[in-house]
Write a protein that holds these residues in place. Structure first.
Motif, mmCIF file in Angstrom:
data_model
loop_
_atom_site.group_PDB
_atom_site.id
_atom_site.type_symbol
_atom_site.label_atom_id
_atom_site.label_comp_id
_atom_site.label_asym_id
_atom_site.label_seq_id
_atom_site.Cartn_x
_atom_site.Cartn_y
_atom_site.Cartn_z
ATOM 1 N N ALA A 163 0.831 -1.200 0.000
ATOM 2 C CA ALA A 163 0.000 0.000 0.000
ATOM 3 C C ALA A 163 0.873 1.261 0.000
ATOM 4 O O ALA A 163 0.572 2.230 -0.691
ATOM 5 C CB ALA A 163 -0.939 -0.002 1.199
ATOM 6 N N SER A 182 2.085 1.772 -3.407
ATOM 7 C CA SER A 182 1.028 2.220 -4.322
ATOM 8 C C SER A 182 0.821 3.724 -4.214
ATOM 9 O O SER A 182 0.451 4.384 -5.167
ATOM 10 C CB SER A 182 -0.286 1.482 -4.035
ATOM 11 N N ARG A 183 1.101 4.269 -3.005
ATOM 12 C CA ARG A 183 0.944 5.711 -2.829
ATOM 13 C C ARG A 183 2.222 6.464 -3.141
ATOM 14 O O ARG A 183 2.292 7.685 -2.963
ATOM 15 C CB ARG A 183 0.506 6.009 -1.388
ATOM 16 N N THR A 214 -0.998 1.562 -8.528
ATOM 17 C CA THR A 214 0.117 2.213 -7.844
ATOM 18 C C THR A 214 0.475 3.433 -8.675
ATOM 19 O O THR A 214 0.168 3.476 -9.872
ATOM 20 C CB THR A 214 1.349 1.301 -7.765
ATOM 21 N N LEU A 215 1.145 4.399 -8.048
ATOM 22 C CA LEU A 215 1.510 5.587 -8.822
ATOM 23 C C LEU A 215 2.388 5.204 -10.003
ATOM 24 O O LEU A 215 2.228 5.738 -11.103
ATOM 25 C CB LEU A 215 2.211 6.616 -7.929
ATOM 26 N N ASN A 253 -5.385 -0.164 -3.580
ATOM 27 C CA ASN A 253 -5.503 1.272 -3.371
ATOM 28 C C ASN A 253 -6.659 1.770 -4.229
ATOM 29 O O ASN A 253 -6.491 2.082 -5.404
ATOM 30 C CB ASN A 253 -4.182 1.969 -3.739
ATOM 31 N N ASP A 271 -8.390 4.472 -4.204
ATOM 32 C CA ASP A 271 -8.302 5.843 -4.710
ATOM 33 C C ASP A 271 -7.583 5.861 -6.051
ATOM 34 O O ASP A 271 -8.007 6.510 -7.001
ATOM 35 C CB ASP A 271 -7.529 6.742 -3.733
ATOM 36 N N ASN A 272 -6.469 5.109 -6.098
ATOM 37 C CA ASN A 272 -5.728 5.058 -7.359
ATOM 38 C C ASN A 272 -6.524 4.354 -8.451
ATOM 39 O O ASN A 272 -6.464 4.738 -9.617
ATOM 40 C CB ASN A 272 -4.377 4.359 -7.163
#
Ligand code: SF4
Ligand code: SF4
Ligand code: SF4
Ligand code: SF4
Lengths: 286, 287
Positions: A249, A252-253, B193-194, B224, B226-227
């Motif tokens: 997680a 991912s951010r 993921t970003l 995630n 939001d992503n």
């Protein structure tokens, strides 16, 4: 010292390792992180350094001055990539096929060929304190990554600790990125895919005669085969990272592991000490 | 009419190969192609019996005849790839351009063909699989990919099959371009993921560049959300359909360890999601 971080397969956590290693060392060393994964550069998504300098990467391609050209065909004959063709009263250049070797312009009997740059990517630089980032980006639609990787690597200063984020695979871009390293960290997963791709990556580093060690990521679900392989081949396992939703997680951010979970800093510092112990002094002197 | 779908991810490790293996199990009339020629994994799930193994000769490497060389240094000076040092060619750095061969005043340099890999045609319980192995440190992965696709196309035509299902290579460079051009559809498997989002944007760019229609699938979507929403927003702005969300579930890894497509390993949620994905993909290919 130059440490490259590679993996036969993509998505094993190479960038997670490269960025955490760089961040854990930057308090006491000058560190350069070279993102040579120029097809998909990701390191700065985690590092978030401001980019201060940006430079295009050019391949020199031929430009024919028709006035001087006698259509003798020499240029087409010498080009190994069929990037230049002579048809009746015309010379055609196919820029996407040209490797910029310079053969045609040098060998044209009429000196009718000059060279011009064709942009294939960019190199960007940014820094903060002791940490410098140099990243290459291949332009979308371009095929050849090695010229961009070579440009990124020109900024290498071996007096620093240089960490190279290597593209996945085993072919020319990987070789271009890894060669010249003092040590190569191979990041893998405990699955049959991970094992297969690790064994290919090990072949690459042995071909280049670079000492290596393994990091196994997402340990938990999976099999023991990777450990058994490393044991058999006498390749040290330098770090294991568990399969942990929190770690995934964070990634991912875009949060580096050692920032989200600072207790990992010690692990990466120890990893660096282990690497130092494994790089023969004779190698560094070179 | 035979249709070709290539599964790509930009970034590796997003579950691309697992999904291709499921399609192998779900699609009826198809041939499979593994175009990730420098780190092929699909065979680990499909367990092929190799029927044809051909050497892949491509590219050349310079070599200097020490007996003839006068050490004039011209080749070293002109080689733009730094491949000649101390009057020796480093075969790993040599790009095979032949410049040195043409300019050596005493003809001391020869260009030798190099064997850069193998291409295979195999049988699996799911049908034919065309795959390959690029030699370590070799160039020309693009050409080997083209060969794998050509093999698959011939089989599909000869046997009148409906689909060519291709496991594509990571990245956006030469082998990706080679696996993509002229395909009917690209399925892009991404992660929330970003980095996944960043890589997705670049691979969409490549598909557009070569005029290949795109579908997106978000794997591990609940890692995630939001992503995941961001990806869906981005895709809808770009007019791209997000065909599926697949849950983050360890069964994906367990199935790999067992050497099975996940749809044959369990009947859970992930399996349902992938079955629905294949429905959407195959309907889209009908059009
Ligand atoms: S080698 Fe020079 S003169 Fe001959 S065709 Fe090419 S450009 Fe023209
Ligand atoms: S520079 Fe080299 S690769 Fe490019 S066209 Fe000339 S001979 Fe061919
Ligand atoms: S150009 Fe020919 S003779 Fe001169 S150094 Fe090179 S191989 Fe030797
Ligand atoms: S063939 Fe080209 S790359 Fe290879 S050594 Fe000769 S000049 Fe250099």
């Amino acid at each position: 010292m130059i440490i490259s971080v590679a993996s036969g397969k993509g998505g094993t956590g190479k960038t997670l390792v490269a960025t955490s290693l760089a961040l854990s060392l930057k308090d006491n060393h000058k560190v350069q992180l070279l993102d040579c994964d120029v097809e998909e550069p990701n390191a700065n998504i985690l590092l978030r350094l401001p980019i201060k300098q940006s430079q295009p990467v050019y391949i020199p391609i031929p430009r024919v001055q028709e006035a001087k050209c006698t259509y003798c065909g020499k240029c087409a004959e010498v080009c190994a990539y069929n990037a230049i063709a002579v048809i009746k009263q015309k010379v055609l250049v196919f820029p996407e096929l040209c490797h910029g070797c310079g053969g045609c312009s040098y060998l044209c009997p009429e000196s009718a060929i000059t060279e011009e740059g064709r942009g294939v990517g960019i190199v960007e630089r940014g820094s903060s304190g002791n940490l410098e980032l140099i990243q290459g980006k291949l332009n979308v639609g371009e095929a050849m990554a090695p010229p961009v990787i070579r440009e990124v690597k020109r900024y290498t200063n071996p007096a620093n600790i240089v960490i190279i984020d290597v593209p996945p695979g085993t072919s020319c871009p990987v070789i271009e990125a890894v060669k010249g390293s003092d040590f190569c960290l191979l990041v893998t997963e405990p699955t049959p895919f991970g094992l297969n791709d690790l064994s290919l990556a090990v072949e690459v580093v042995s071909e280049l005669d670079i000492p290596c060690g393994v990091i196994i990521n997402r340990v938990g679900v999976g099999s023991k085969e990777v450990e058994q392989y490393c044991c058999r081949e006498r390749i040290p396992i330098l770090l294991t990272i568990p399969l942990d939703r929190e770690i995934a997680a964070l990634y991912s951010r875009g949060i580096p592991l050692i920032e989200g979970m600072p207790r990992w800093r010690e692990e990466f510092l120890r990893l660096f000490q282990d690497i130092k112990g494994m790089v023969p002094a004779s190698r560094l002197a070179k | 009419m035979m249709k070709e779908i290539v599964v790509l991810s930009g970034k590796g490790g997003t579950g691309k190969t697992s999904i291709v293996a499921c399609f192998a199990s779900l699609a009826k009339s198809k041939v499979l192609a593994d175009c990730d020629v420098d780190a092929a994994d699909l065979h680990l799930l499909l367990k092929p019996r190799i029927k044809e193994d051909k050497e892949f000769w491509s590219g050349r490497v310079a070599s200097i005849d020490e007996g003839k060389c006068t050490e004039c240094g011209l080749c070293q000076e002109l080689c733009r790839f730094g491949a000649i040092k101390d009057f020796r060619v480093d075969p790993i750095s040599c790009e095979g351009c032949g410049f040195c061969y043409h300019i050596c005043p005493v003809d001391a340099i020869a260009m030798k063909d190099s064997m850069s890999g193998h291409s295979f045609i195999s049988e699996t319980k799911y049908g034919y699989l065309c795959h390959a192995r690029l030699g370590i440190a070799q160039e020309n992965s693009g050409k080997l990919v083209a060969l794998v696709r050509q093999n698959a196309k011939l089989i599909a035509e000869r046997r009148n099959l409906d689909y060519i299902i291709t496991d594509g290579p990571p990245g956006i460079g030469c082998p990706v371009i080679s696996s993509l051009s002229g395909a009917n559809l690209a399925l892009l498997v991404t992660e929330p993921t970003l980095s996944g989002i960043h890589d997705l944007e670049r691979v969409i760019g490549v598909c557009r560049h070569f005029g290949v229609p795109v579908l997106v699938c978000v794997n591990k979507y609940d890692l995630n959300e939001d992503n995941t929403d961001r990806i869906e927003r981005y895709c809808s702005e770009e007019g791209i359909e997000v065909a599926a969300r697949i849950s983050f579930d360890n069964v994906m890894t367990q199935a790999i360890v067992e050497g099975l497509p996940v749809v044959e390993y369990t009947n859970g949620k992930v399996t349902q999601q992938i079955k629905e994905l294949w429905q959407i993909v195959s309907t889209r290919l009908e059009k």
